[in-house]
Write a protein that holds these residues in place. Structure first.
Motif, short mmCIF file in Angstrom:
data_model
loop_
_atom_site.label_atom_id
_atom_site.label_comp_id
_atom_site.label_asym_id
_atom_site.label_seq_id
_atom_site.Cartn_x
_atom_site.Cartn_y
_atom_site.Cartn_z
N ARG A 81 44.38 161.27 12.60
CA ARG A 81 43.17 161.96 13.05
C ARG A 81 43.19 162.09 14.58
O ARG A 81 43.66 161.20 15.28
CB ARG A 81 41.90 161.27 12.59
CG ARG A 81 41.77 159.81 12.96
CD ARG A 81 42.37 158.88 11.96
NE ARG A 81 42.23 157.47 12.38
CZ ARG A 81 42.94 156.48 11.87
NH1 ARG A 81 43.86 156.72 10.94
NH2 ARG A 81 42.75 155.24 12.28
N VAL A 138 48.15 165.68 11.64
CA VAL A 138 46.85 165.35 12.23
C VAL A 138 45.79 166.20 11.52
O VAL A 138 45.87 167.44 11.52
CB VAL A 138 46.84 165.62 13.74
CG1 VAL A 138 45.51 165.22 14.35
CG2 VAL A 138 47.99 164.87 14.41
N ALA A 139 44.80 165.53 10.92
CA ALA A 139 43.84 166.21 10.05
C ALA A 139 42.54 166.53 10.78
O ALA A 139 41.94 165.66 11.43
CB ALA A 139 43.56 165.35 8.82
N VAL A 140 42.11 167.77 10.65
CA VAL A 140 40.79 168.22 11.09
C VAL A 140 40.07 168.72 9.85
O VAL A 140 40.39 169.79 9.31
CB VAL A 140 40.88 169.32 12.17
CG1 VAL A 140 39.48 169.80 12.54
CG2 VAL A 140 41.62 168.79 13.40
N PRO A 163 34.69 158.44 10.59
CA PRO A 163 34.32 159.63 9.81
C PRO A 163 32.91 160.10 10.16
O PRO A 163 32.07 159.35 10.63
CB PRO A 163 34.40 159.13 8.36
CG PRO A 163 34.18 157.65 8.46
CD PRO A 163 34.79 157.23 9.77
N THR A 199 41.96 162.10 18.47
CA THR A 199 41.01 161.33 19.29
C THR A 199 40.67 162.05 20.60
O THR A 199 39.71 161.68 21.27
CB THR A 199 41.59 159.96 19.63
OG1 THR A 199 42.87 160.12 20.26
CG2 THR A 199 41.75 159.12 18.37
N ALA A 219 46.13 161.66 19.23
CA ALA A 219 45.77 161.32 17.86
C ALA A 219 46.26 159.91 17.55
O ALA A 219 47.07 159.33 18.28
CB ALA A 219 46.39 162.32 16.88
N ASP A 227 36.90 157.66 16.69
CA ASP A 227 37.80 157.42 15.55
C ASP A 227 36.99 156.86 14.38
O ASP A 227 37.12 155.69 13.99
CB ASP A 227 38.93 156.47 15.95
CG ASP A 227 40.00 156.36 14.88
OD1 ASP A 227 40.08 157.27 14.02
OD2 ASP A 227 40.74 155.36 14.88
N THR A 264 36.70 164.95 11.81
CA THR A 264 38.11 164.58 11.86
C THR A 264 38.51 163.79 10.62
O THR A 264 37.67 163.24 9.90
CB THR A 264 38.40 163.76 13.12
OG1 THR A 264 37.64 162.54 13.07
CG2 THR A 264 38.03 164.52 14.38
N GLY A 265 39.83 163.72 10.39
CA GLY A 265 40.35 162.91 9.28
C GLY A 265 40.48 163.68 7.99
O GLY A 265 39.97 164.80 7.83
N TYR A 323 41.45 169.87 4.60
CA TYR A 323 41.58 169.82 6.05
C TYR A 323 42.73 170.69 6.53
O TYR A 323 43.66 171.00 5.77
CB TYR A 323 41.78 168.37 6.53
CG TYR A 323 43.01 167.69 5.98
CD1 TYR A 323 44.23 167.75 6.65
CD2 TYR A 323 42.96 166.97 4.78
CE1 TYR A 323 45.37 167.13 6.14
CE2 TYR A 323 44.09 166.34 4.27
CZ TYR A 323 45.28 166.43 4.96
OH TYR A 323 46.41 165.81 4.47
N PHE A 369 39.82 157.87 5.15
CA PHE A 369 39.88 158.31 6.55
C PHE A 369 40.97 157.56 7.31
O PHE A 369 41.73 158.16 8.09
CB PHE A 369 38.50 158.09 7.19
CG PHE A 369 38.43 158.45 8.65
CD1 PHE A 369 38.21 159.76 9.05
CD2 PHE A 369 38.59 157.47 9.63
CE1 PHE A 369 38.15 160.09 10.39
CE2 PHE A 369 38.52 157.80 10.98
CZ PHE A 369 38.30 159.11 11.36
#
Length: 248
Positions: free
Chosen positions: A180, A237-239, A206, A182, A228, A204, A166-167, A139, A175
């Motif tokens: 993550r 913050v994971a994408v 997976p 929002t 997030a 929110d 996301t996550g 990510y 996750f």
């Protein structure tokens, strides 16, 4: 006072071998136009056939003679109406939008890979390229809100949708352990340097989340993170993945 009409007496030499009168039933000689007793017409005029329903609507309700160009006039009218509608679709902005929107819905889609991906900031070990490598277990890590990911395209495309994962992973337990986004903002730039903005609320959970776009001549897409959850402990913050789809 007007004189009363006098009924002509029936002549005996007229043999009753002709058609009967439709009014009084008196037989008449063949070839007579009117009854010899009551003067009613013996040959009634044939009624024209009823018009079909579409011939009762303007401009088709007027009767015309055979060979008078009815088919040609009808064809010209249909072509004129179709031409006006087509011109409205192409010339008016709203018409153009509706025309392209219908093509998006009726046509297929194909994933397109950006020619270049950059990020305004990235956490160590989580570069911008990880968001477009086709893997959700890697990510792009944004160190803070406001960071952005920009994807550029070598050739302008008709962008019909953007899918965001996301996550840090698609597995539910993993996750929840990472931060993550929002809420994010998509800034789409076209070939004429016009920017189209769209705010996106991300669930929110997976899995893929698709945002429908419908913008022509797109040269770049910028994803800006606005809100997030799960940022405790300075987690980035994971994408996990961002996918772009064009009209095929």
């Amino acid at each position: 006072m007007a004189k009363r009409p006098v009924v002509r007496p029936v002549e005996a030499r007229e043999a009753p071998d002709g058609p009967p009168c439709p009014a009084c039933g008196t037989p008449n000689l063949p070839g007579r136009q009117f009854c010899r007793r009551c003067a009613a017409a013996l040959r009634t005029r044939e009624q024209p056939a009823a018009l079909p329903w579409w011939r009762t609507v303007w401009p088709f309700r007027r009767r015309v003679r055979g060979g008078s160009g009815r088919a040609l006039r009808r064809t010209v009218l249909v072509l004129a109406v179709a031409g006006l509608l087509f011109a409205g679709f192409l010339l008016l902005p709203v018409g153009r939008f509706l025309y392209e929107d219908v093509r998006d819905k009726l046509g297929g889609t194909a994933e397109v890979s950006p020619s270049r991906v950059t990020a305004s900031a990235a956490a160590p070990g989580h570069p911008a390229s990880a968001a477009v490598d086709g893997l959700t277990n890697r990510y792009w890590g944004a160190p803070a809100l406001g960071a952005s990911l920009t994807a550029s395209f070598g050739t302008p495309i008709r962008l019909v949708g953007v899918t965001v994962h996301t996550g840090v992973s698609k597995e539910p337990q993993e996750f929840r352990r990472g931060a993550r986004p929002t809420r994010a903002e998509l800034l789409v730039t076209t070939a004429d340097d016009e920017v189209h903005g769209k705010t996106v609320t991300l669930n929110d959970k997976p899995g893929p989340q698709t945002v429908r776009m419908g913008i022509s001549d797109v040269v770049s897409v910028r994803l800006v993170l606005r809100e997030a959850v799960g940022q405790a402990g300075g987690r980035p913050v994971a994408v996990g993945e961002v996918e772009f789809f064009r009209r095929s």
